[in-house]
Write a protein that holds these residues in place. Structure first.
Motif, PDB file in Angstrom:
ATOM      1  N   LEU A 158      32.953  -1.986  10.571  1.00  0.00           N
ATOM      2  CA  LEU A 158      33.125  -1.857  12.019  1.00  0.00           C
ATOM      3  C   LEU A 158      32.225  -2.864  12.717  1.00  0.00           C
ATOM      4  O   LEU A 158      30.996  -2.817  12.563  1.00  0.00           O
ATOM      5  N   TYR A 159      32.821  -3.784  13.450  1.00  0.00           N
ATOM      6  CA  TYR A 159      32.069  -4.802  14.194  1.00  0.00           C
ATOM      7  C   TYR A 159      31.040  -5.518  13.324  1.00  0.00           C
ATOM      8  O   TYR A 159      29.890  -5.713  13.714  1.00  0.00           O
ATOM      9  N   GLY A 160      31.464  -5.888  12.128  1.00  0.00           N
ATOM     10  CA  GLY A 160      30.611  -6.677  11.254  1.00  0.00           C
ATOM     11  C   GLY A 160      29.580  -5.891  10.487  1.00  0.00           C
ATOM     12  O   GLY A 160      28.823  -6.478   9.701  1.00  0.00           O
ATOM     13  N   SER A 161      29.507  -4.598  10.673  1.00  0.00           N
ATOM     14  CA  SER A 161      28.556  -3.752   9.940  1.00  0.00           C
ATOM     15  C   SER A 161      29.320  -2.776   9.054  1.00  0.00           C
ATOM     16  O   SER A 161      30.390  -2.283   9.436  1.00  0.00           O
ATOM     17  N   ARG A 162      28.747  -2.520   7.894  1.00  0.00           N
ATOM     18  CA  ARG A 162      29.386  -1.591   6.960  1.00  0.00           C
ATOM     19  C   ARG A 162      28.757  -0.208   7.115  1.00  0.00           C
ATOM     20  O   ARG A 162      27.543  -0.077   7.212  1.00  0.00           O
ATOM     21  N   TYR A 163      29.598   0.807   7.147  1.00  0.00           N
ATOM     22  CA  TYR A 163      29.167   2.193   7.304  1.00  0.00           C
ATOM     23  C   TYR A 163      29.629   3.017   6.107  1.00  0.00           C
ATOM     24  O   TYR A 163      30.707   2.767   5.547  1.00  0.00           O
ATOM     25  N   ARG A 164      28.820   4.000   5.760  1.00  0.00           N
ATOM     26  CA  ARG A 164      29.123   4.895   4.631  1.00  0.00           C
ATOM     27  C   ARG A 164      29.309   6.318   5.159  1.00  0.00           C
ATOM     28  O   ARG A 164      28.505   6.801   5.962  1.00  0.00           O
ATOM     29  N   VAL A 165      30.352   6.986   4.703  1.00  0.00           N
ATOM     30  CA  VAL A 165      30.628   8.368   5.102  1.00  0.00           C
ATOM     31  C   VAL A 165      29.583   9.291   4.493  1.00  0.00           C
ATOM     32  O   VAL A 165      29.392   9.305   3.273  1.00  0.00           O
ATOM     33  N   TYR A 224      48.457  19.309   8.875  1.00  0.00           N
ATOM     34  CA  TYR A 224      48.238  18.325   9.933  1.00  0.00           C
ATOM     35  C   TYR A 224      46.863  18.570  10.542  1.00  0.00           C
ATOM     36  O   TYR A 224      46.192  19.570  10.253  1.00  0.00           O
ATOM     37  N   GLY A 225      46.442  17.662  11.413  1.00  0.00           N
ATOM     38  CA  GLY A 225      45.172  17.829  12.116  1.00  0.00           C
ATOM     39  C   GLY A 225      44.350  16.555  12.142  1.00  0.00           C
ATOM     40  O   GLY A 225      44.874  15.443  12.001  1.00  0.00           O
ATOM     41  N   ILE A 226      43.046  16.738  12.332  1.00  0.00           N
ATOM     42  CA  ILE A 226      42.116  15.622  12.470  1.00  0.00           C
ATOM     43  C   ILE A 226      40.951  15.826  11.508  1.00  0.00           C
ATOM     44  O   ILE A 226      40.394  16.927  11.422  1.00  0.00           O
ATOM     45  N   ILE A 227      40.587  14.762  10.800  1.00  0.00           N
ATOM     46  CA  ILE A 227      39.381  14.771   9.968  1.00  0.00           C
ATOM     47  C   ILE A 227      38.236  14.225  10.810  1.00  0.00           C
ATOM     48  O   ILE A 227      38.353  13.167  11.434  1.00  0.00           O
ATOM     49  N   ASN A 228      37.130  14.948  10.839  1.00  0.00           N
ATOM     50  CA  ASN A 228      35.925  14.482  11.524  1.00  0.00           C
ATOM     51  C   ASN A 228      34.928  13.995  10.479  1.00  0.00           C
ATOM     52  O   ASN A 228      34.535  14.752   9.589  1.00  0.00           O
ATOM     53  N   LEU A 229      34.554  12.743  10.593  1.00  0.00           N
ATOM     54  CA  LEU A 229      33.616  12.132   9.660  1.00  0.00           C
ATOM     55  C   LEU A 229      32.329  11.782  10.381  1.00  0.00           C
ATOM     56  O   LEU A 229      32.334  11.477  11.577  1.00  0.00           O
ATOM     57  N   MET A 230      31.224  11.802   9.638  1.00  0.00           N
ATOM     58  CA  MET A 230      29.978  11.222  10.137  1.00  0.00           C
ATOM     59  C   MET A 230      29.601  10.101   9.179  1.00  0.00           C
ATOM     60  O   MET A 230      29.717  10.253   7.953  1.00  0.00           O
ATOM     61  N   ALA A 231      29.198   8.984   9.750  1.00  0.00           N
ATOM     62  CA  ALA A 231      28.918   7.802   8.931  1.00  0.00           C
ATOM     63  C   ALA A 231      27.588   7.191   9.362  1.00  0.00           C
ATOM     64  O   ALA A 231      27.205   7.242  10.534  1.00  0.00           O
ATOM     65  N   ARG A 232      26.930   6.593   8.390  1.00  0.00           N
ATOM     66  CA  ARG A 232      25.646   5.936   8.630  1.00  0.00           C
ATOM     67  C   ARG A 232      25.732   4.474   8.196  1.00  0.00           C
ATOM     68  O   ARG A 232      26.390   4.156   7.211  1.00  0.00           O
ATOM     69  N   LYS A 233      25.072   3.603   8.963  1.00  0.00           N
ATOM     70  CA  LYS A 233      25.113   2.177   8.639  1.00  0.00           C
ATOM     71  C   LYS A 233      24.470   1.914   7.286  1.00  0.00           C
ATOM     72  O   LYS A 233      23.411   2.449   6.964  1.00  0.00           O
ATOM     73  N   VAL A 234      25.137   1.096   6.462  1.00  0.00           N
ATOM     74  CA  VAL A 234      24.636   0.753   5.136  1.00  0.00           C
ATOM     75  C   VAL A 234      23.558  -0.328   5.275  1.00  0.00           C
ATOM     76  O   VAL A 234      23.743  -1.307   5.976  1.00  0.00           O
ATOM     77  N   ALA A 235      22.440  -0.126   4.611  1.00  0.00           N
ATOM     78  CA  ALA A 235      21.362  -1.127   4.642  1.00  0.00           C
ATOM     79  C   ALA A 235      21.849  -2.447   4.090  1.00  0.00           C
ATOM     80  O   ALA A 235      22.451  -2.502   3.015  1.00  0.00           O
ATOM     81  N   GLY A 236      21.630  -3.506   4.846  1.00  0.00           N
ATOM     82  CA  GLY A 236      22.065  -4.830   4.406  1.00  0.00           C
ATOM     83  C   GLY A 236      23.551  -5.003   4.445  1.00  0.00           C
ATOM     84  O   GLY A 236      24.088  -5.920   3.798  1.00  0.00           O
ATOM     85  N   GLY A 237      24.247  -4.142   5.200  1.00  0.00           N
ATOM     86  CA  GLY A 237      25.706  -4.169   5.209  1.00  0.00           C
ATOM     87  C   GLY A 237      26.332  -5.046   6.259  1.00  0.00           C
ATOM     88  O   GLY A 237      27.475  -4.832   6.630  1.00  0.00           O
ATOM     89  N   GLU A 238      25.602  -6.020   6.759  1.00  0.00           N
ATOM     90  CA  GLU A 238      26.175  -6.931   7.749  1.00  0.00           C
ATOM     91  C   GLU A 238      27.111  -7.907   7.050  1.00  0.00           C
ATOM     92  O   GLU A 238      26.750  -8.568   6.083  1.00  0.00           O
ATOM     93  N   ASP A 239      28.337  -7.996   7.557  1.00  0.00           N
ATOM     94  CA  ASP A 239      29.336  -8.864   6.951  1.00  0.00           C
ATOM     95  C   ASP A 239      29.659 -10.073   7.816  1.00  0.00           C
ATOM     96  O   ASP A 239      30.734 -10.665   7.718  1.00  0.00           O
TER      97      ASP A 239
END
Length: 232
Positions: free
Chosen positions: A195-202, A216-231
């Protein structure tokens, strides 16, 4: 004896006639998508509906609440939480509230999708019993690109040390809402997205907005930025 109130026989038709009226910025044509990936398959037949989409006078921007609108349609096409709708101008929304059934319309809320995310999973290399490489480590595609809704977690931020940077910084979490379907239901903790050049982990998977029959429905996820995950 209790009173019996008159219900106009044209109640539903009156609402349909209103929908068919060309009201600028209120009444729109939409494509209803129950499964985003089915839309990409050969022979797909789009489902069309007419609906009202109008603003909610929010007093808060917490969790992207200002990106939500009221969505009302007739009973011609059933709608449900987690459906994706594509407006005639190309804007994409997710229906993210339980559908309310009124005498002459179905009502819910639609939120602007603000990211097209694909979810991948790191797969370790595979060796045979002699140690020869059978399959190299790689990132496997779990869910191809799909419209999602993300916002920053609004609770108290965590703090963590940053690589090659003195001191500590806020280690923010993202909330991500994604349509529940046969592909996305395979998303698991540890899967990643860009997302926007940064990598996130669920780091969390919540199914509270999935139908009890898991249809049917919606999955709610929480994600944290991966260290050194700039792409870049």
């Amino acid at each position: 004896m209790g009173m019996k109130f008159y219900i106009p026989t044209s109640l539903e038709q009156d609402f349909i006639d209103w929908l068919d009226t060309d009201v600028p910025n209120i009444n729109w044509n939409f494509e209803l998508v129950r499964d985003w990936y089915a839309r990409l398959q050969e022979g797909y037949q789009p489902v069309k509906l007419r609906a009202m989409l109008f603003s909610i006078e929010w007093k808060s921007k917490v969790g992207n609440s200002d990106a939500s609108s009221n969505f009302k349609t007739s009973y011609a096409v059933p709608i449900r939480k987690g459906d994706i709708v594509i407006r005639e101008d190309g804007s994409i929304f997710m229906l993210n509230w339980t559908v309310q059934r009124h005498p002459n319309n179905q009502s819910t809320q639609a939120v602007d999708c603000n990211a097209l995310l694909e979810f991948t999973r790191h797969v370790d290399e595979v060796l045979d019993e002699r140690g020869y490489l059978l399959e190299e480590a790689h990132n496997a595609m779990i869910a191809p690109a799909i419209p999602c809704v993300f916002s920053e977690y609004t609770g108290r931020p965590d703090y963590a040390a940053s690589y090659n940077t003195p001191g500590i910084s806020a280690d923010h979490l993202l909330n991500v809402q994604v349509q529940y379907n046969d592909a996305t239901k395979a998303i698991r903790l540890g899967d990643e997205f860009l997302l926007y050049g940064s990598r996130y982990r669920v780091v969390n998977w919540v199914g509270t907005e999935i139908d009890m029959n898991a249809s049917y429905g919606i999955i709610n996820l929480m994600a944290r930025k991966v260290a050194g995950g700039e792409d870049g």
